[in-house]
Design a protein around this motif. Structure first.
Motif, PDB file in Angstrom:
ATOM      1  N   LEU A  18       0.828  -1.203   0.000  1.00  0.00           N
ATOM      2  CA  LEU A  18       0.000   0.000   0.000  1.00  0.00           C
ATOM      3  C   LEU A  18       0.866   1.257   0.000  1.00  0.00           C
ATOM      4  O   LEU A  18       0.595   2.216  -0.720  1.00  0.00           O
ATOM      5  N   LYS A  22       1.079   4.183  -2.766  1.00  0.00           N
ATOM      6  CA  LYS A  22       0.810   5.586  -2.446  1.00  0.00           C
ATOM      7  C   LYS A  22       1.998   6.463  -2.818  1.00  0.00           C
ATOM      8  O   LYS A  22       1.832   7.635  -3.177  1.00  0.00           O
ATOM      9  N   GLY A  29      -1.046  -1.542  -4.598  1.00  0.00           N
ATOM     10  CA  GLY A  29      -1.918  -1.537  -3.435  1.00  0.00           C
ATOM     11  C   GLY A  29      -3.121  -2.452  -3.561  1.00  0.00           C
ATOM     12  O   GLY A  29      -3.686  -2.887  -2.549  1.00  0.00           O
ATOM     13  N   LEU A  53      -4.870   3.858   4.916  1.00  0.00           N
ATOM     14  CA  LEU A  53      -4.858   4.669   3.704  1.00  0.00           C
ATOM     15  C   LEU A  53      -4.894   6.161   4.036  1.00  0.00           C
ATOM     16  O   LEU A  53      -4.189   6.965   3.400  1.00  0.00           O
ATOM     17  N   GLN A  56      -1.465   7.218   5.116  1.00  0.00           N
ATOM     18  CA  GLN A  56      -0.549   7.248   3.978  1.00  0.00           C
ATOM     19  C   GLN A  56      -0.860   8.410   3.041  1.00  0.00           C
ATOM     20  O   GLN A  56       0.052   8.969   2.415  1.00  0.00           O
ATOM     21  N   ASP A  57      -2.125   8.788   2.958  1.00  0.00           N
ATOM     22  CA  ASP A  57      -2.501   9.926   2.115  1.00  0.00           C
ATOM     23  C   ASP A  57      -1.802  11.205   2.564  1.00  0.00           C
ATOM     24  O   ASP A  57      -1.434  12.042   1.735  1.00  0.00           O
ATOM     25  N   HIS A 149     -11.959  -1.223  -2.148  1.00  0.00           N
ATOM     26  CA  HIS A 149     -10.693  -0.482  -2.194  1.00  0.00           C
ATOM     27  C   HIS A 149      -9.996  -0.723  -3.540  1.00  0.00           C
ATOM     28  O   HIS A 149      -8.772  -0.861  -3.598  1.00  0.00           O
ATOM     29  N   ASN A 181     -10.916   8.837  -0.100  1.00  0.00           N
ATOM     30  CA  ASN A 181     -10.866   7.977   1.087  1.00  0.00           C
ATOM     31  C   ASN A 181     -11.621   8.592   2.259  1.00  0.00           C
ATOM     32  O   ASN A 181     -12.261   7.873   3.036  1.00  0.00           O
ATOM     33  N   THR A 213       5.404   4.427   2.551  1.00  0.00           N
ATOM     34  CA  THR A 213       4.975   5.463   1.609  1.00  0.00           C
ATOM     35  C   THR A 213       6.140   6.365   1.236  1.00  0.00           C
ATOM     36  O   THR A 213       6.330   6.703   0.053  1.00  0.00           O
TER      37      THR A 213
END
Length: 254
Positions: A18, A22, A29, A53, A56-57, A149, A181, A213
Protein backbone atom coordinates in the motif's frame (compact mmCIF):
# COMPACT_ATOMS: atom_id res chain seq x y z
CA UNK A 1 -7.26 -5.41 18.42
CA UNK A 2 -6.06 -8.32 16.30
CA UNK A 3 -3.18 -10.12 18.04
CA UNK A 4 -2.76 -13.20 15.85
CA UNK A 5 0.89 -13.37 14.63
CA UNK A 6 -0.32 -14.84 11.34
CA UNK A 7 -2.30 -11.66 10.68
CA UNK A 8 0.82 -9.50 11.05
CA UNK A 9 2.83 -11.88 8.87
CA UNK A 10 0.34 -11.01 6.12
CA UNK A 11 -0.37 -7.40 7.13
CA UNK A 12 3.28 -6.27 6.98
CA UNK A 13 3.74 -7.03 3.25
CA UNK A 14 0.19 -5.80 2.57
CA UNK A 15 0.80 -2.42 4.20
CA UNK A 16 4.21 -2.16 2.54
CA UNK A 17 2.58 -2.65 -0.86
CA UNK A 18 0.00 0.00 0.00
CA UNK A 19 2.78 2.41 0.91
CA UNK A 20 4.76 1.79 -2.27
CA UNK A 21 1.55 2.33 -4.26
CA UNK A 22 0.81 5.59 -2.45
CA UNK A 23 4.39 6.68 -3.07
CA UNK A 24 4.04 6.24 -6.83
CA UNK A 25 4.04 2.58 -7.84
CA UNK A 26 0.38 2.61 -8.80
CA UNK A 27 -1.38 -0.74 -8.81
CA UNK A 28 0.58 -2.54 -6.11
CA UNK A 29 -1.92 -1.54 -3.43
CA UNK A 30 -4.67 -3.65 -5.00
CA UNK A 31 -2.88 -6.75 -3.79
CA UNK A 32 -3.21 -5.69 -0.15
CA UNK A 33 -6.88 -6.46 0.49
CA UNK A 34 -6.67 -9.95 -1.06
CA UNK A 35 -3.58 -10.65 1.07
CA UNK A 36 -5.24 -9.57 4.32
CA UNK A 37 -8.41 -11.40 3.35
CA UNK A 38 -6.44 -14.64 3.61
CA UNK A 39 -6.57 -14.36 7.40
CA UNK A 40 -9.54 -12.03 8.04
CA UNK A 41 -13.05 -11.62 6.64
CA UNK A 42 -12.82 -9.24 3.65
CA UNK A 43 -15.09 -6.67 5.31
CA UNK A 44 -12.92 -6.51 8.43
CA UNK A 45 -9.75 -6.36 6.33
CA UNK A 46 -11.18 -3.42 4.37
CA UNK A 47 -12.10 -1.63 7.61
CA UNK A 48 -8.54 -1.98 8.93
CA UNK A 49 -7.05 -0.79 5.63
CA UNK A 50 -9.09 2.45 5.44
CA UNK A 51 -7.41 4.28 8.39
CA UNK A 52 -4.04 3.13 7.07
CA UNK A 53 -4.86 4.67 3.70
CA UNK A 54 -5.81 7.94 5.40
CA UNK A 55 -2.43 8.11 7.16
CA UNK A 56 -0.55 7.25 3.98
CA UNK A 57 -2.50 9.93 2.12
CA UNK A 58 -0.97 12.58 4.38
CA UNK A 59 2.53 11.53 3.30
CA UNK A 60 1.75 11.23 -0.41
CA UNK A 61 -0.20 14.51 -0.56
CA UNK A 62 2.65 16.35 1.13
CA UNK A 63 5.23 14.80 -1.22
CA UNK A 64 3.25 15.66 -4.38
CA UNK A 65 1.48 18.83 -3.20
CA UNK A 66 3.02 20.88 -6.02
CA UNK A 67 2.62 18.24 -8.77
CA UNK A 68 -0.99 17.47 -9.58
CA UNK A 69 -3.58 18.29 -12.21
CA UNK A 70 -6.46 20.33 -10.80
CA UNK A 71 -8.70 19.84 -13.84
CA UNK A 72 -8.64 16.05 -13.51
CA UNK A 73 -9.39 16.13 -9.80
CA UNK A 74 -12.28 18.56 -10.21
CA UNK A 75 -13.79 16.46 -13.00
CA UNK A 76 -13.49 13.17 -11.11
CA UNK A 77 -14.51 14.08 -7.57
CA UNK A 78 -18.24 14.92 -7.95
CA UNK A 79 -19.13 11.65 -9.66
CA UNK A 80 -16.76 9.75 -7.34
CA UNK A 81 -18.84 11.01 -4.42
CA UNK A 82 -21.96 9.64 -6.13
CA UNK A 83 -20.14 6.37 -6.82
CA UNK A 84 -19.15 6.11 -3.16
CA UNK A 85 -22.76 6.62 -2.15
CA UNK A 86 -23.90 4.01 -4.66
CA UNK A 87 -21.34 1.59 -3.28
CA UNK A 88 -22.65 2.13 0.24
CA UNK A 89 -26.26 1.54 -0.82
CA UNK A 90 -25.34 -1.58 -2.79
CA UNK A 91 -22.79 -2.98 -0.33
CA UNK A 92 -25.14 -5.74 0.76
CA UNK A 93 -26.34 -6.55 -2.77
CA UNK A 94 -23.13 -6.58 -4.82
CA UNK A 95 -20.57 -9.23 -3.92
CA UNK A 96 -16.87 -8.40 -3.64
CA UNK A 97 -16.24 -11.21 -6.13
CA UNK A 98 -18.42 -9.65 -8.83
CA UNK A 99 -16.77 -6.24 -8.39
CA UNK A 100 -13.28 -7.71 -8.51
CA UNK A 101 -14.08 -9.68 -11.66
CA UNK A 102 -15.49 -6.65 -13.46
CA UNK A 103 -12.62 -4.37 -12.43
CA UNK A 104 -10.06 -7.04 -13.30
CA UNK A 105 -11.45 -7.58 -16.81
CA UNK A 106 -11.55 -3.85 -17.52
CA UNK A 107 -8.05 -3.26 -16.13
CA UNK A 108 -6.43 -6.13 -17.99
CA UNK A 109 -8.11 -5.28 -21.30
CA UNK A 110 -7.06 -1.64 -21.06
CA UNK A 111 -3.48 -2.39 -20.03
CA UNK A 112 -2.90 -5.05 -22.69
CA UNK A 113 -4.18 -2.72 -25.40
CA UNK A 114 -1.82 0.07 -24.32
CA UNK A 115 1.16 -2.32 -24.07
CA UNK A 116 0.54 -3.59 -27.62
CA UNK A 117 0.41 -0.02 -28.94
CA UNK A 118 3.71 0.84 -27.21
CA UNK A 119 5.45 -2.30 -28.50
CA UNK A 120 4.47 -1.24 -32.01
CA UNK A 121 6.44 1.95 -31.39
CA UNK A 122 3.30 3.96 -31.98
CA UNK A 123 2.37 5.50 -28.66
CA UNK A 124 -1.16 6.89 -28.90
CA UNK A 125 -1.61 10.63 -28.97
CA UNK A 126 -2.20 11.98 -25.45
CA UNK A 127 -5.86 12.57 -24.67
CA UNK A 128 -6.98 15.73 -22.88
CA UNK A 129 -9.02 15.39 -19.69
CA UNK A 130 -12.67 15.55 -20.70
CA UNK A 131 -15.87 15.77 -18.68
CA UNK A 132 -17.99 12.90 -20.11
CA UNK A 133 -15.28 10.27 -19.66
CA UNK A 134 -14.23 11.77 -16.34
CA UNK A 135 -17.74 11.69 -14.93
CA UNK A 136 -18.16 8.03 -15.91
CA UNK A 137 -14.78 6.84 -14.64
CA UNK A 138 -15.08 8.99 -11.54
CA UNK A 139 -18.32 7.18 -10.67
CA UNK A 140 -16.73 3.78 -11.34
CA UNK A 141 -13.70 4.72 -9.24
CA UNK A 142 -15.83 5.85 -6.30
CA UNK A 143 -18.00 2.73 -6.50
CA UNK A 144 -15.18 0.20 -6.71
CA UNK A 145 -13.17 2.05 -4.08
CA UNK A 146 -16.08 1.89 -1.65
CA UNK A 147 -16.88 -1.76 -2.32
CA UNK A 148 -13.38 -3.24 -2.49
CA UNK A 149 -10.69 -0.48 -2.19
CA UNK A 150 -10.23 -1.12 -5.94
CA UNK A 151 -10.43 2.40 -7.34
CA UNK A 152 -6.95 2.37 -8.85
CA UNK A 153 -7.63 0.68 -12.22
CA UNK A 154 -10.64 2.85 -13.18
CA UNK A 155 -8.68 5.97 -12.22
CA UNK A 156 -5.73 4.83 -14.32
CA UNK A 157 -7.94 3.98 -17.29
CA UNK A 158 -9.13 7.59 -17.35
CA UNK A 159 -5.89 9.42 -16.54
CA UNK A 160 -3.11 7.33 -18.13
CA UNK A 161 -4.07 8.05 -21.79
CA UNK A 162 -3.35 11.72 -21.04
CA UNK A 163 0.35 10.87 -20.66
CA UNK A 164 0.85 13.35 -17.85
CA UNK A 165 4.39 13.81 -16.51
CA UNK A 166 5.17 11.06 -14.01
CA UNK A 167 5.02 13.24 -10.89
CA UNK A 168 1.82 14.96 -12.04
CA UNK A 169 0.18 11.58 -12.68
CA UNK A 170 1.17 10.30 -9.24
CA UNK A 171 0.29 13.59 -7.54
CA UNK A 172 -3.13 13.73 -9.18
CA UNK A 173 -3.87 10.25 -7.85
CA UNK A 174 -2.57 11.23 -4.41
CA UNK A 175 -4.86 14.26 -4.13
CA UNK A 176 -7.88 12.53 -5.63
CA UNK A 177 -7.70 9.42 -3.46
CA UNK A 178 -6.97 11.43 -0.32
CA UNK A 179 -10.35 13.13 -0.74
CA UNK A 180 -12.04 9.95 -1.95
CA UNK A 181 -10.87 7.98 1.09
CA UNK A 182 -12.38 10.56 3.46
CA UNK A 183 -15.64 10.19 1.54
CA UNK A 184 -15.66 6.53 2.60
CA UNK A 185 -15.37 7.20 6.33
CA UNK A 186 -19.08 7.99 7.03
CA UNK A 187 -20.33 4.96 5.04
CA UNK A 188 -17.88 2.65 6.81
CA UNK A 189 -19.06 4.00 10.17
CA UNK A 190 -22.67 3.51 9.08
CA UNK A 191 -21.90 -0.09 8.12
CA UNK A 192 -20.45 -0.69 11.60
CA UNK A 193 -17.00 -1.56 10.28
CA UNK A 194 -14.82 1.03 12.06
CA UNK A 195 -14.82 -0.64 15.48
CA UNK A 196 -12.40 0.19 18.27
CA UNK A 197 -10.61 -3.14 17.72
CA UNK A 198 -10.14 -2.54 14.01
CA UNK A 199 -8.96 1.05 14.56
CA UNK A 200 -6.43 -0.12 17.18
CA UNK A 201 -5.13 -2.76 14.79
CA UNK A 202 -4.73 -0.15 12.05
CA UNK A 203 -2.94 2.21 14.45
CA UNK A 204 -0.36 -0.48 15.24
CA UNK A 205 0.54 -0.51 11.54
CA UNK A 206 0.79 3.29 11.12
CA UNK A 207 4.62 3.50 11.48
CA UNK A 208 5.11 0.93 8.72
CA UNK A 209 2.47 2.69 6.61
CA UNK A 210 4.33 6.02 6.81
CA UNK A 211 7.78 4.51 6.22
CA UNK A 212 6.70 2.46 3.19
CA UNK A 213 4.97 5.46 1.61
CA UNK A 214 8.11 7.56 1.93
CA UNK A 215 10.09 4.68 0.43
CA UNK A 216 7.73 4.66 -2.56
CA UNK A 217 8.08 8.41 -3.03
CA UNK A 218 11.87 8.14 -3.05
CA UNK A 219 12.18 5.01 -5.19
CA UNK A 220 9.77 6.07 -7.94
CA UNK A 221 11.96 9.08 -8.75
CA UNK A 222 14.65 6.71 -10.02
CA UNK A 223 12.33 5.40 -12.74
CA UNK A 224 12.25 7.36 -16.02
CA UNK A 225 8.93 8.71 -17.25
CA UNK A 226 8.57 6.28 -20.18
CA UNK A 227 9.66 3.27 -18.16
CA UNK A 228 7.33 4.34 -15.38
CA UNK A 229 4.28 4.11 -17.64
CA UNK A 230 5.40 0.75 -19.05
CA UNK A 231 5.87 -0.53 -15.49
CA UNK A 232 2.42 0.68 -14.47
CA UNK A 233 0.84 -1.04 -17.49
CA UNK A 234 2.56 -4.32 -16.60
CA UNK A 235 1.51 -4.03 -12.97
CA UNK A 236 -2.03 -3.32 -14.11
CA UNK A 237 -2.03 -6.57 -16.12
CA UNK A 238 -0.84 -8.55 -13.08
CA UNK A 239 -3.32 -6.88 -10.76
CA UNK A 240 -6.11 -7.38 -13.30
CA UNK A 241 -5.28 -11.09 -13.49
CA UNK A 242 -5.33 -11.34 -9.70
CA UNK A 243 -8.70 -9.58 -9.50
CA UNK A 244 -10.17 -11.82 -12.21
CA UNK A 245 -9.00 -14.89 -10.30
CA UNK A 246 -10.36 -13.54 -7.00
CA UNK A 247 -13.67 -12.81 -8.69
CA UNK A 248 -14.08 -16.04 -10.64
CA UNK A 249 -13.24 -18.53 -7.90
CA UNK A 250 -16.08 -17.54 -5.51
CA UNK A 251 -18.56 -17.16 -8.37
CA UNK A 252 -17.74 -20.54 -9.92
CA UNK A 253 -17.31 -22.57 -6.77
CA UNK A 254 -19.77 -20.89 -4.39
Amino acid sequence: MVTDPLFYAVAVPAVTLLGLAKGGFSGLGLLSLPLMSLVLPPVQAAAIILPILLVQDVVSVWAYRRSWDKRNVMILLPSAMIGTGTGYLMAAQVSDAAVRLAVGLIAMGFALRRIVLEWRKAPPTPIRADVPRGVFWGWVTGFTSMIAHAGGPPFQIYVMPQRLPRDVFVGTGAIFFAVNNWMKVPPYFALGQLTAANLATAAALFPLAILSTWAGVRLVRYVSGERFYTLVYLLLVLVGAKLIYDGLVPLLFH
